[in-house]
Motif scaffolding. Sequence first.
Motif, short mmCIF file in Angstrom:
data_model
loop_
_atom_site.label_atom_id
_atom_site.label_comp_id
_atom_site.label_asym_id
_atom_site.label_seq_id
_atom_site.Cartn_x
_atom_site.Cartn_y
_atom_site.Cartn_z
N LYS A 81 39.06 47.55 29.37
CA LYS A 81 37.94 47.59 28.44
C LYS A 81 37.20 48.88 28.78
N ASN A 82 37.23 49.81 27.87
CA ASN A 82 36.68 51.14 28.12
C ASN A 82 37.42 51.78 29.29
N ASN A 83 36.90 52.84 29.82
CA ASN A 83 37.50 53.46 31.00
C ASN A 83 36.93 52.88 32.29
N ASP A 84 35.87 52.08 32.16
CA ASP A 84 35.16 51.59 33.34
C ASP A 84 35.64 50.24 33.85
N ASN A 85 36.20 49.41 32.99
CA ASN A 85 36.54 48.04 33.37
C ASN A 85 38.04 47.81 33.30
N GLU A 86 38.57 47.22 34.37
CA GLU A 86 40.00 46.93 34.44
C GLU A 86 40.19 45.53 35.01
N LEU A 87 41.18 44.81 34.50
CA LEU A 87 41.50 43.47 34.95
C LEU A 87 42.99 43.41 35.25
N LYS A 88 43.37 42.93 36.43
CA LYS A 88 44.77 42.76 36.82
C LYS A 88 44.95 41.31 37.27
N LEU A 89 46.00 40.66 36.76
CA LEU A 89 46.27 39.27 37.10
C LEU A 89 47.72 39.08 37.51
N GLU A 90 47.93 38.21 38.48
CA GLU A 90 49.26 37.72 38.82
C GLU A 90 49.15 36.21 38.87
N ILE A 91 50.00 35.55 38.09
CA ILE A 91 49.93 34.11 37.94
C ILE A 91 51.30 33.51 38.23
N GLU A 92 51.31 32.40 38.95
CA GLU A 92 52.52 31.61 39.13
C GLU A 92 52.30 30.29 38.40
N MET A 93 53.09 30.07 37.35
CA MET A 93 52.94 28.89 36.48
C MET A 93 54.08 27.91 36.70
N ASN A 94 53.86 26.64 36.32
CA ASN A 94 54.96 25.70 36.30
C ASN A 94 55.81 25.99 35.07
N LYS A 95 57.01 25.40 34.99
CA LYS A 95 57.94 25.74 33.91
C LYS A 95 57.43 25.31 32.53
N GLU A 96 56.50 24.37 32.48
CA GLU A 96 55.93 23.93 31.20
C GLU A 96 54.77 24.82 30.74
#
Length: 139
Positions: A81-96
């Motif tokens: 979002k703009n040059n100032d805000n960054e979001l990084k996610l790593e998620i481990e989900m179940n198969k459903e």
Amino acid sequence: MLSESVLPAANSLNFRIISEGLFQPILQLTLTKNTPGTVSGTANLILKELGRELNLCFKIYGIYKTIPHSSRIWVSLKGYKNNDNELKLEIEMNKEWTTGIANYQYHGQHTKIIRNATVSSELFVKTQFKTQNYSSPFF
């Protein structure tokens, strides 16, 4: 090497990601499958602090794959979002694609790293309120 996973047939998936503790952010995700192995969508980050609330909306994109020798799904997402805000996610989900664990970090005015947050497609979807009868006097 990670093998490709199957994303459920629904047009979009909605998740809420929360972690324990006071004033922890709430992250709401909406993901849509683009091509096999890729997703995009939006992430709404709600930061609550004493006396103020900050809502940031990110356009996100990423990949997903099945973890070898497991039925779990690994999802990696980025959003800006703009040059100032960054979001990084790593998620481990179940198969459903209903529950999981997330690690994410937000960079902006403040940098915040969240580990082992709960991911759920059902969390807070149906909130039931119980009423208590207070008609009897307190003695």
